[in-house]
Scaffold this active site. Structure first.
Site, mmCIF file in Angstrom:
data_model
loop_
_atom_site.group_PDB
_atom_site.id
_atom_site.type_symbol
_atom_site.label_atom_id
_atom_site.label_comp_id
_atom_site.label_asym_id
_atom_site.label_seq_id
_atom_site.Cartn_x
_atom_site.Cartn_y
_atom_site.Cartn_z
ATOM 1 N N ARG A 235 52.296 8.904 60.716
ATOM 2 C CA ARG A 235 53.679 8.434 60.656
ATOM 3 C C ARG A 235 53.973 7.709 61.975
ATOM 4 O O ARG A 235 53.551 8.162 63.050
ATOM 5 C CB ARG A 235 54.660 9.594 60.488
ATOM 6 C CG ARG A 235 54.726 10.160 59.078
ATOM 7 C CD ARG A 235 55.303 9.184 58.044
ATOM 8 N NE ARG A 235 55.398 9.774 56.718
ATOM 9 C CZ ARG A 235 54.453 9.661 55.777
ATOM 10 N NH1 ARG A 235 53.331 8.997 56.024
ATOM 11 N NH2 ARG A 235 54.636 10.216 54.588
ATOM 12 N N GLU A 264 59.937 1.470 60.858
ATOM 13 C CA GLU A 264 59.140 0.966 59.755
ATOM 14 C C GLU A 264 60.076 0.449 58.668
ATOM 15 O O GLU A 264 60.953 1.210 58.236
ATOM 16 C CB GLU A 264 58.259 2.092 59.217
ATOM 17 C CG GLU A 264 57.221 1.607 58.233
ATOM 18 C CD GLU A 264 56.195 2.686 57.891
ATOM 19 O OE1 GLU A 264 55.592 3.253 58.820
ATOM 20 O OE2 GLU A 264 56.032 2.952 56.689
ATOM 21 N N HIS A 283 51.580 0.081 56.080
ATOM 22 C CA HIS A 283 51.530 1.411 55.467
ATOM 23 C C HIS A 283 50.722 1.383 54.166
ATOM 24 O O HIS A 283 51.260 1.615 53.076
ATOM 25 C CB HIS A 283 52.946 1.950 55.221
ATOM 26 C CG HIS A 283 53.007 3.455 55.150
ATOM 27 N ND1 HIS A 283 54.078 4.190 55.576
ATOM 28 C CD2 HIS A 283 52.106 4.358 54.679
ATOM 29 C CE1 HIS A 283 53.852 5.477 55.380
ATOM 30 N NE2 HIS A 283 52.649 5.604 54.830
HETATM 31 C C1 GLV Z 1 51.816 8.292 52.737
HETATM 32 O O1 GLV Z 1 52.044 7.955 53.865
HETATM 33 C C2 GLV Z 1 51.873 9.641 52.299
HETATM 34 O O2 GLV Z 1 52.418 10.500 53.002
HETATM 35 O O3 GLV Z 1 51.376 9.900 51.180
#
Ligand code: GLV
Ligand code: GLV
Length: 325
Positions: A235, A264, A283
């Site tokens: 994250r 983000e 991401h």
């Molecule tokens: C993606 O970042 C997830 O947490 O699945």
């Protein structure tokens, strides 16, 4: 028949499994506007949400009828788990199915940043490639170096397993030592400070919590090797972006590759995007066709279990089942 809100179009093969219920799906490929979400959740028995939806007291107050919240992701930092547990609402998430795909991405990013693949591509596209140059874009080796993994959950362990192919030594740091993983993969536990000082490459796979906010700050970056690579597939806010900019500019570390950012999405004029030794992608950790279908399917299975009053099989707040009353 229950009423269900789905906050983003999901794979039709997974959506089909919901066809005994009355499903309303936000049809657009962008995050559902907050006001509409609160409105739609008001008469819903279940909600299938994304990591871009905030599930907090406001959401749960609006969703008075909710008996289950199911997130199509493993990380649940967008969800106030305690608030859900207090209301007796189980929260589903999608561990396991995305572990290997996300570990693959960690390695793709690590190799790309350490071996300067984006810079090489820019060089070719820019028309600069005239002849072979023995000093062109020299990077850092992966093989027989030390890999530091911060966070040793399922994804961390899968990243560690892949390191064997590069003959790397693997060290890790996590909230608590993981003897089972140490036994299986030969990784060694280190304090965060020692890990940062010893590692040639550092991969972040830890969950984001108040304790891990800006875990990689100025002091942490200062401990790393000047040639080191930092990869974040967890994250964004695990890393202080200002401190990272400074460290990359001043040569305090060698390169960074980020699948996640803080904020983000990262604004296009953010300083990190102007640095040639910083690779940022949007991401995509679990973004393979097969894995996204598996995530959608698992999210639907969790939702169906919750709607039927069965135990949610992949539950992020299992204590919801052990409360009194
Ligand atoms: C993606 O970042 C997830 O947490 O699945
Ligand atoms: C985190 O939940 C992981 O799967 O590593």
């Amino acid at each position: 028949m229950a009423r269900v809100v789905v906050t983003r179009p999901i794979n039709p093969r997974a959506a089909e499994l919901l066809n005994r219920h009355e499903v309303w799906t936000w049809p657009e490929n962008r995050t559902m506007p907050r006001g509409l979400l609160l409105e739609r959740v008001a008469d819903a028995d279940g909600a299938l949400v994304m990591l871009t939806d905030r599930v907090d007291d406001e959401f749960l107050d609006a969703g008075k009828r909710l008996t289950v919240v199911s997130q199509m992701a493993v990380g649940v930092d967008n969800i106030d788990l305690d608030a859900c547990t207090r209301r007796g609402i189980p929260v589903g998430h999608t561990p396991d199915v995305l572990t290997e795909t996300t570990a693959d991405m960690a390695w793709a990013l690590l190799a790309a940043a350490a071996r300067r693949i984006p810079e090489g591509r820019d060089y070719v596209l820019g028309g600069h490639w005239r002849e072979w140059d023995p000093d062109l874009l020299l990077g850092s080796d992966l093989w027989e170096t030390t890999l530091g993994i911060i966070g040793m959950g399922r994804i961390g362990a899968a990243v560690a397993r892949r390191a064997a192919g590069f003959s790397m030594r693997v060290v890790y740091n996590s909230r608590s030592p993981k003897p089972e993983v140490e036994e299986k993969t030969g990784v060694a536990y280190k304090t965060l400070g020692d890990l940062l000082a010893e590692s040639d490459h550092v991969v972040l796979t830890a969950a984001y919590t108040p304790e891990t906010h800006h875990l990689i700050d100025h002091a942490a970056l200062a401990r790393m090797k000047p040639s080191a690579t930092l990869v974040n597939i967890a994250r964004g806010p695990l890393v202080d972006p200002e401190a990272l900019s400074r460290a990359l500019r001043s040569g305090e570390i060698g390169a960074a590759a980020l699948d996640v950012t803080d904020p983000e999405p990262i604004p296009a004029d953010h300083e990190l995007l102007s640095l040639t030794n910083c690779l940022v992608i949007p991401h995509l950790g679990s973004a393979s066709r097969g894995t996204r279908l598996a995530m959608a399917t698992r999210a639907v299975e969790n939702l169906l279990a919750g709607l039927a009053g069965r135990q949610v099989p992949w539950c992020a707040n299992p204590s919801v089942y052990s409360r009194d009353g």
